[in-house]
Design a protein around this motif. Sequence first.
Motif, PDB file in Angstrom:
ATOM      1  N   ARG A   1       2.877   6.837   8.190  1.00  0.00           N
ATOM      2  CA  ARG A   1       4.247   7.346   8.154  1.00  0.00           C
ATOM      3  C   ARG A   1       4.377   8.625   7.336  1.00  0.00           C
ATOM      4  O   ARG A   1       5.199   9.490   7.657  1.00  0.00           O
ATOM      5  N   ILE A   2       3.570   8.781   6.286  1.00  0.00           N
ATOM      6  CA  ILE A   2       3.721   9.957   5.411  1.00  0.00           C
ATOM      7  C   ILE A   2       2.795  11.111   5.811  1.00  0.00           C
ATOM      8  O   ILE A   2       2.639  12.061   5.048  1.00  0.00           O
ATOM      9  N   ASN A   3       2.171  11.008   6.986  1.00  0.00           N
ATOM     10  CA  ASN A   3       1.235  12.026   7.465  1.00  0.00           C
ATOM     11  C   ASN A   3      -0.104  11.873   6.745  1.00  0.00           C
ATOM     12  O   ASN A   3      -0.228  12.190   5.547  1.00  0.00           O
ATOM     13  N   ALA A   4      -1.096  11.396   7.463  1.00  0.00           N
ATOM     14  CA  ALA A   4      -2.373  11.002   6.872  1.00  0.00           C
ATOM     15  C   ALA A   4      -3.281  12.195   6.577  1.00  0.00           C
ATOM     16  O   ALA A   4      -4.351  12.345   7.166  1.00  0.00           O
ATOM     17  N   THR A   5      -2.851  13.045   5.645  1.00  0.00           N
ATOM     18  CA  THR A   5      -3.745  14.088   5.144  1.00  0.00           C
ATOM     19  C   THR A   5      -4.584  13.491   4.021  1.00  0.00           C
ATOM     20  O   THR A   5      -4.232  12.449   3.452  1.00  0.00           O
ATOM     21  N   LEU A   6      -5.682  14.129   3.676  1.00  0.00           N
ATOM     22  CA  LEU A   6      -6.524  13.611   2.608  1.00  0.00           C
ATOM     23  C   LEU A   6      -5.799  13.637   1.262  1.00  0.00           C
ATOM     24  O   LEU A   6      -5.960  12.719   0.442  1.00  0.00           O
ATOM     25  N   GLN A   7      -4.993  14.656   1.029  1.00  0.00           N
ATOM     26  CA  GLN A   7      -4.243  14.739  -0.227  1.00  0.00           C
ATOM     27  C   GLN A   7      -3.240  13.588  -0.336  1.00  0.00           C
ATOM     28  O   GLN A   7      -3.116  12.950  -1.388  1.00  0.00           O
ATOM     29  N   ASN A   8      -2.508  13.303   0.757  1.00  0.00           N
ATOM     30  CA  ASN A   8      -1.560  12.189   0.745  1.00  0.00           C
ATOM     31  C   ASN A   8      -2.271  10.846   0.576  1.00  0.00           C
ATOM     32  O   ASN A   8      -1.745   9.919  -0.044  1.00  0.00           O
ATOM     33  N   THR A   9      -3.468  10.755   1.128  1.00  0.00           N
ATOM     34  CA  THR A   9      -4.244   9.522   0.983  1.00  0.00           C
ATOM     35  C   THR A   9      -4.601   9.274  -0.476  1.00  0.00           C
ATOM     36  O   THR A   9      -4.496   8.144  -0.968  1.00  0.00           O
ATOM     37  N   PHE A  10      -5.023  10.317  -1.177  1.00  0.00           N
ATOM     38  CA  PHE A  10      -5.331  10.165  -2.600  1.00  0.00           C
ATOM     39  C   PHE A  10      -4.087   9.791  -3.415  1.00  0.00           C
ATOM     40  O   PHE A  10      -4.180   9.022  -4.377  1.00  0.00           O
ATOM     41  N   LYS A  11      -2.930  10.312  -3.041  1.00  0.00           N
ATOM     42  CA  LYS A  11      -1.685   9.930  -3.727  1.00  0.00           C
ATOM     43  C   LYS A  11      -1.433   8.431  -3.585  1.00  0.00           C
ATOM     44  O   LYS A  11      -1.077   7.750  -4.550  1.00  0.00           O
ATOM     45  N   LEU A  12      -1.617   7.943  -2.363  1.00  0.00           N
ATOM     46  CA  LEU A  12      -1.403   6.516  -2.113  1.00  0.00           C
ATOM     47  C   LEU A  12      -2.424   5.666  -2.870  1.00  0.00           C
ATOM     48  O   LEU A  12      -2.080   4.630  -3.464  1.00  0.00           O
ATOM     49  N   LEU A  13      -3.689   6.081  -2.860  1.00  0.00           N
ATOM     50  CA  LEU A  13      -4.734   5.340  -3.557  1.00  0.00           C
ATOM     51  C   LEU A  13      -4.445   5.232  -5.054  1.00  0.00           C
ATOM     52  O   LEU A  13      -4.542   4.151  -5.648  1.00  0.00           O
ATOM     53  N   ALA A  14      -4.084   6.356  -5.665  1.00  0.00           N
ATOM     54  CA  ALA A  14      -3.841   6.374  -7.117  1.00  0.00           C
ATOM     55  C   ALA A  14      -2.615   5.552  -7.492  1.00  0.00           C
ATOM     56  O   ALA A  14      -2.653   4.742  -8.435  1.00  0.00           O
ATOM     57  N   ALA A  15      -1.515   5.722  -6.751  1.00  0.00           N
ATOM     58  CA  ALA A  15      -0.265   5.037  -7.093  1.00  0.00           C
ATOM     59  C   ALA A  15      -0.379   3.527  -6.915  1.00  0.00           C
ATOM     60  O   ALA A  15       0.016   2.756  -7.808  1.00  0.00           O
ATOM     61  N   SER A  16      -0.905   3.090  -5.771  1.00  0.00           N
ATOM     62  CA  SER A  16      -0.965   1.647  -5.520  1.00  0.00           C
ATOM     63  C   SER A  16      -1.913   0.947  -6.494  1.00  0.00           C
ATOM     64  O   SER A  16      -1.623  -0.159  -6.962  1.00  0.00           O
ATOM     65  N   THR A  17      -3.033   1.600  -6.848  1.00  0.00           N
ATOM     66  CA  THR A  17      -3.979   0.991  -7.789  1.00  0.00           C
ATOM     67  C   THR A  17      -3.402   0.934  -9.191  1.00  0.00           C
ATOM     68  O   THR A  17      -3.577  -0.067  -9.912  1.00  0.00           O
ATOM     69  N   LEU A  18      -2.688   1.980  -9.602  1.00  0.00           N
ATOM     70  CA  LEU A  18      -2.088   2.019 -10.934  1.00  0.00           C
ATOM     71  C   LEU A  18      -1.067   0.893 -11.117  1.00  0.00           C
ATOM     72  O   LEU A  18      -1.125   0.120 -12.084  1.00  0.00           O
ATOM     73  N   PHE A  19      -0.148   0.765 -10.176  1.00  0.00           N
ATOM     74  CA  PHE A  19       0.881  -0.265 -10.295  1.00  0.00           C
ATOM     75  C   PHE A  19       0.304  -1.664 -10.052  1.00  0.00           C
ATOM     76  O   PHE A  19       0.739  -2.639 -10.675  1.00  0.00           O
ATOM     77  N   GLY A  20      -0.676  -1.750  -9.173  1.00  0.00           N
ATOM     78  CA  GLY A  20      -1.328  -3.037  -8.958  1.00  0.00           C
ATOM     79  C   GLY A  20      -2.030  -3.532 -10.214  1.00  0.00           C
ATOM     80  O   GLY A  20      -1.967  -4.723 -10.555  1.00  0.00           O
ATOM     81  N   ALA A  21      -2.716  -2.626 -10.915  1.00  0.00           N
ATOM     82  CA  ALA A  21      -3.395  -2.989 -12.164  1.00  0.00           C
ATOM     83  C   ALA A  21      -2.395  -3.474 -13.204  1.00  0.00           C
ATOM     84  O   ALA A  21      -2.657  -4.450 -13.926  1.00  0.00           O
ATOM     85  N   ALA A  22      -1.241  -2.797 -13.286  1.00  0.00           N
ATOM     86  CA  ALA A  22      -0.216  -3.176 -14.272  1.00  0.00           C
ATOM     87  C   ALA A  22       0.303  -4.595 -14.006  1.00  0.00           C
ATOM     88  O   ALA A  22       0.447  -5.403 -14.935  1.00  0.00           O
ATOM     89  N   PHE A  23       0.572  -4.923 -12.740  1.00  0.00           N
ATOM     90  CA  PHE A  23       1.088  -6.256 -12.409  1.00  0.00           C
ATOM     91  C   PHE A  23       0.042  -7.341 -12.644  1.00  0.00           C
ATOM     92  O   PHE A  23       0.359  -8.424 -13.152  1.00  0.00           O
ATOM     93  N   CYS A  24      -1.219  -7.069 -12.275  1.00  0.00           N
ATOM     94  CA  CYS A  24      -2.278  -8.068 -12.469  1.00  0.00           C
ATOM     95  C   CYS A  24      -2.546  -8.303 -13.956  1.00  0.00           C
ATOM     96  O   CYS A  24      -2.766  -9.449 -14.384  1.00  0.00           O
ATOM     97  N   PHE A  25      -2.523  -7.239 -14.745  1.00  0.00           N
ATOM     98  CA  PHE A  25      -2.743  -7.370 -16.186  1.00  0.00           C
ATOM     99  C   PHE A  25      -1.642  -8.222 -16.803  1.00  0.00           C
ATOM    100  O   PHE A  25      -1.902  -9.124 -17.614  1.00  0.00           O
TER     101      PHE A  25
END
Length: 499
Positions: free
Chosen positions: A345-369
């Motif tokens: 949906r957000i246009n699968a460019t490599l830059q947008n992919t890295f944004k998604l990877l960083a954001a989802s992992t950061l918030f996922g780590a916070a919730f699991c911790f």
Amino acid sequence: MTKHGDQRDSPAVTAAAEASSSTATKRFWTPGRFVAILCIVNLINYVDRGVIASNGVNGSSRTCDAKGLCSAGTGIQGEFRLSNFQDGLLSSAFMVGLLVASPIFAALSKRFTPFKLIGVGLTVWTLAAVGCGFSYNFWMIAVFRMFVGVGEASFISLAAPYIDDSAPAARKNLWLGLFYMCIPAGVALGYVFGGYVGNHLGWRWAFYIEAIAMAFFVVLSFCIKPPQLKGFAAKESKKPSTSIETVALTHAEASQIKNVTPKPKTQNLVVLFGKDMKALFSEKVFIVNVLGYITYNFVIGAYSYWGPKAGFGIYHMKNADMIFGGLTIICGIIGTLGGSYVLDRINATLQNTFKLLAASTLFGAAFCFAAFCMKNMYAFIGLFAVGEILIFAPQAPVNFVCLHCVRPNLRPLSMASSTVLIHILGDVPSSPLYGKMQDRLKNWRTSTLIITSILFLAAIIWGIGIFMNSVDRSNEKSDDEVEEEEKLETKADNNSVPV
């Protein structure tokens, strides 16, 4: 005289019949059905991962109370009397075969039909799974686990490029998401399946049953005619053309074409592999992506193997296999498909992919911790569920980067190298290290919080990728394709020369 009415031996009729048969086959094996087969095979692969980790199959070592009364161990760990460190090594044994065989299968794809290599790998996998069931000591099952890894290597290296080619352009990540959704779903089903079969039929039957399930797809892999993989020339030998134009060539024209047609270059497979590796590791985007993936997989590997035992140790869950299995199935499906859908949906460019990877992992780590800090089991389950959804979101996007930061002919090697690195530096050491740490700390909560904190580092590494000059190279032509086009142009020019 030749009878015009009798066309039984006519080349034209034969060719028409073959074309009709080929069209019917292609119509049946639509891209959707073809990808569905790959997804089911991937699911069975990861069911095996869950089986070896489930309490019903893996079991536990014997325990003794303060009075010296000891209870017998259960499953593999109890029967073979393994320490936690040995148990962790057993979980990682199949990785040895996976790491050795992945680059080999990637290199062989330049010489042999990639899908036939998948069939060979699945055959090895099936025989090795049967061997696991027949094992009678630690070393025997460890060796068969290695061969399970060899079989899985062919599939992991070569399946994703087929999906990337088969999927519609607007839904590439969703189709990849369906494929990688099978990772959490398969592991979770393995927990449930292994726990049930191990407790009712014995741990050996879990391996026998999964081998029977895979045997059907072994046969199917040798019967399916897959689509042509982008960046790879067809491996089948081509029959000489019997067209009117070819028959009409004079002897002089044929001699002229034969003389000017360049001879195909045959490079040594090792030399070619070395050149491809050099080209792959010159891609900085690939390196950053894989570094983040290694760190991420270090945590996921520890979670997938030790999760049920940690849940039992911290919260005294009666059915840890069922709870972790059910939670991982639901959250894994939602997270993997959700991450894929958002990226489309957000246009699968490599830059947008890295944004998604960083954001989802950061918030996922916070919730699991936060979840593992909770003393109440239900508070833990609620927070951990949200964390798992966010943590599984990178599954398809991270592999999308591996497929699109290199030219098409390097995709199998990119997937193989990524697989080797994330395992040899990620979940291979994480399982035994977690076991060693738990042996020393003897505190499941502390051990799990230490492992979880490493996810924050993965988010930081992927965040670096946002600021890189990344270019999607998935549509670039390989040197072999350019050379082939030049040959065809040369032949066309020679055919047009007047005699």
